[in-house]
Design an enzyme around this catalytic site. Structure first.
Site, PDB file in Angstrom:
ATOM      1  N   ASP A   7       0.876  -1.178   0.000  1.00  0.00           N
ATOM      2  CA  ASP A   7       0.000   0.000   0.000  1.00  0.00           C
ATOM      3  C   ASP A   7       0.912   1.227   0.000  1.00  0.00           C
ATOM      4  O   ASP A   7       2.145   1.113  -0.137  1.00  0.00           O
ATOM      5  CB  ASP A   7      -1.006  -0.047   1.159  1.00  0.00           C
ATOM      6  CG  ASP A   7      -0.362   0.169   2.533  1.00  0.00           C
ATOM      7  OD1 ASP A   7       0.881   0.272   2.613  1.00  0.00           O
ATOM      8  OD2 ASP A   7      -1.112   0.241   3.531  1.00  0.00           O
ATOM      9  N   CYS A  64       3.175  -3.139   4.073  1.00  0.00           N
ATOM     10  CA  CYS A  64       2.321  -2.009   4.476  1.00  0.00           C
ATOM     11  C   CYS A  64       3.034  -1.321   5.638  1.00  0.00           C
ATOM     12  O   CYS A  64       4.237  -1.532   5.847  1.00  0.00           O
ATOM     13  CB  CYS A  64       0.896  -2.446   4.795  1.00  0.00           C
ATOM     14  SG  CYS A  64       0.691  -3.536   6.221  1.00  0.00           S
ATOM     15  N   THR A  66       2.713  -1.669   8.939  1.00  0.00           N
ATOM     16  CA  THR A  66       3.108  -2.619   9.991  1.00  0.00           C
ATOM     17  C   THR A  66       3.324  -4.034   9.481  1.00  0.00           C
ATOM     18  O   THR A  66       3.893  -4.867  10.198  1.00  0.00           O
ATOM     19  CB  THR A  66       1.996  -2.709  11.057  1.00  0.00           C
ATOM     20  OG1 THR A  66       0.789  -3.137  10.392  1.00  0.00           O
ATOM     21  CG2 THR A  66       1.765  -1.372  11.737  1.00  0.00           C
ATOM     22  N   HIS A  97       9.442 -24.206   8.806  1.00  0.00           N
ATOM     23  CA  HIS A  97       8.391 -24.903   9.549  1.00  0.00           C
ATOM     24  C   HIS A  97       6.973 -24.643   9.035  1.00  0.00           C
ATOM     25  O   HIS A  97       6.121 -25.522   9.154  1.00  0.00           O
ATOM     26  CB  HIS A  97       8.458 -24.511  11.037  1.00  0.00           C
ATOM     27  CG  HIS A  97       9.646 -25.108  11.737  1.00  0.00           C
ATOM     28  ND1 HIS A  97       9.828 -25.005  13.095  1.00  0.00           N
ATOM     29  CD2 HIS A  97      10.711 -25.806  11.263  1.00  0.00           C
ATOM     30  CE1 HIS A  97      10.960 -25.632  13.440  1.00  0.00           C
ATOM     31  NE2 HIS A  97      11.520 -26.109  12.337  1.00  0.00           N
ATOM     32  N   HIS A 132       6.503 -31.121   9.919  1.00  0.00           N
ATOM     33  CA  HIS A 132       5.950 -29.796   9.625  1.00  0.00           C
ATOM     34  C   HIS A 132       4.934 -29.860   8.479  1.00  0.00           C
ATOM     35  O   HIS A 132       4.013 -29.040   8.425  1.00  0.00           O
ATOM     36  CB  HIS A 132       7.075 -28.809   9.331  1.00  0.00           C
ATOM     37  CG  HIS A 132       8.042 -28.708  10.465  1.00  0.00           C
ATOM     38  ND1 HIS A 132       7.676 -28.205  11.695  1.00  0.00           N
ATOM     39  CD2 HIS A 132       9.334 -29.110  10.577  1.00  0.00           C
ATOM     40  CE1 HIS A 132       8.721 -28.267  12.518  1.00  0.00           C
ATOM     41  NE2 HIS A 132       9.727 -28.823  11.865  1.00  0.00           N
TER      42      HIS A 132
HETATM   43  C1  RB5 Z   1      -1.893   2.713   6.423  1.00  0.00           C
HETATM   44  O1  RB5 Z   1      -1.868   3.938   7.088  1.00  0.00           O
HETATM   45  C2  RB5 Z   1      -1.662   1.589   7.406  1.00  0.00           C
HETATM   46  O2  RB5 Z   1      -2.786   1.398   8.195  1.00  0.00           O
HETATM   47  C3  RB5 Z   1      -1.304   0.330   6.676  1.00  0.00           C
HETATM   48  O3  RB5 Z   1      -0.163   0.543   5.914  1.00  0.00           O
HETATM   49  C4  RB5 Z   1      -0.994  -0.895   7.522  1.00  0.00           C
HETATM   50  O4  RB5 Z   1      -0.033  -0.599   8.491  1.00  0.00           O
HETATM   51  C5  RB5 Z   1      -2.125  -1.621   8.083  1.00  0.00           C
HETATM   52  O5  RB5 Z   1      -1.964  -2.685   8.716  1.00  0.00           O
END
Ligand code: RB5
Length: 149
Positions: A7, A64, A66, A97, A132
């Site tokens: 994203d 993304c 996180t 695994h 596994h």
């Molecule tokens: C976008 O701001 C953020 O929410 C997205 O990149 C991601 O971290 C969501 O899990």
């Protein structure tokens, strides 16, 4: 071939990882996004996972902010085992695994250097199989509603 996508939050890290894949001669399909305009991560997660389940690519990388939203969306697609990794040990063992077929990275969590090492381990580590394989089959059985464990 690797399907790669992000994203807006992961766009810059995706571009850096594409350069790394070019440098090491690994082919990839860029499933977007293609700029830093806001885009919902599930849209890209679905594109990368579809490329894998269609047999076009054998692994995926999703980035993304996180890595978490991407992993949640990707793991809703039948046949996808997505793992968020923020360290090298996890990247190695999710291949050994879990036979993870999608790596999720958080661009706001890891820097380019660590992300690159994680990607290298993810690409180069084989699935160990054996006990596994039974456990991975159990994941598929949960997905199919046939699990009797
Ligand atoms: C976008 O701001 C953020 O929410 C997205 O990149 C991601 O971290 C969501 O899990």
């Amino acid at each position: 071939m690797i399907a790669i996508g992000s994203d807006h939050g992961g766009y810059e890290l995706k571009e850096a990882l594409k350069k790394h894949l070019d440098d090491i001669g690994v082919a990839y399909e860029d499933c977007g996004c293609y700029d830093t305009n806001s885009i919902d991560y599930a849209v890209i997660a679905k594109k990368v996972c579809d490329s894998i389940t269609a047999g076009k690519c054998d692994k995926g990388i999703l980035v993304c902010g996180t890595g978490i939203g991407m992993s949640m969306a990707a793991n809703k697609v039948k046949g996808i085992r997505a793992a968020v990794c923020g360290d090298c040990f996890s990247a190695k063992f999710t291949r050994l695994h879990n036979d993870a077929n999608v790596l999720c990275l958080g661009a706001r969590v890891v820097g380019v250097g660590l992300a690159t090492e994680i990607v290298d381990l993810y690409i180069n580590t084989p699935f160990e199989g054996g006990r596994h394989a039974r456990r991975v089959a159990q994941i598929a059985a949960i997905e199919d509603g046939t699990f009797e464990g």
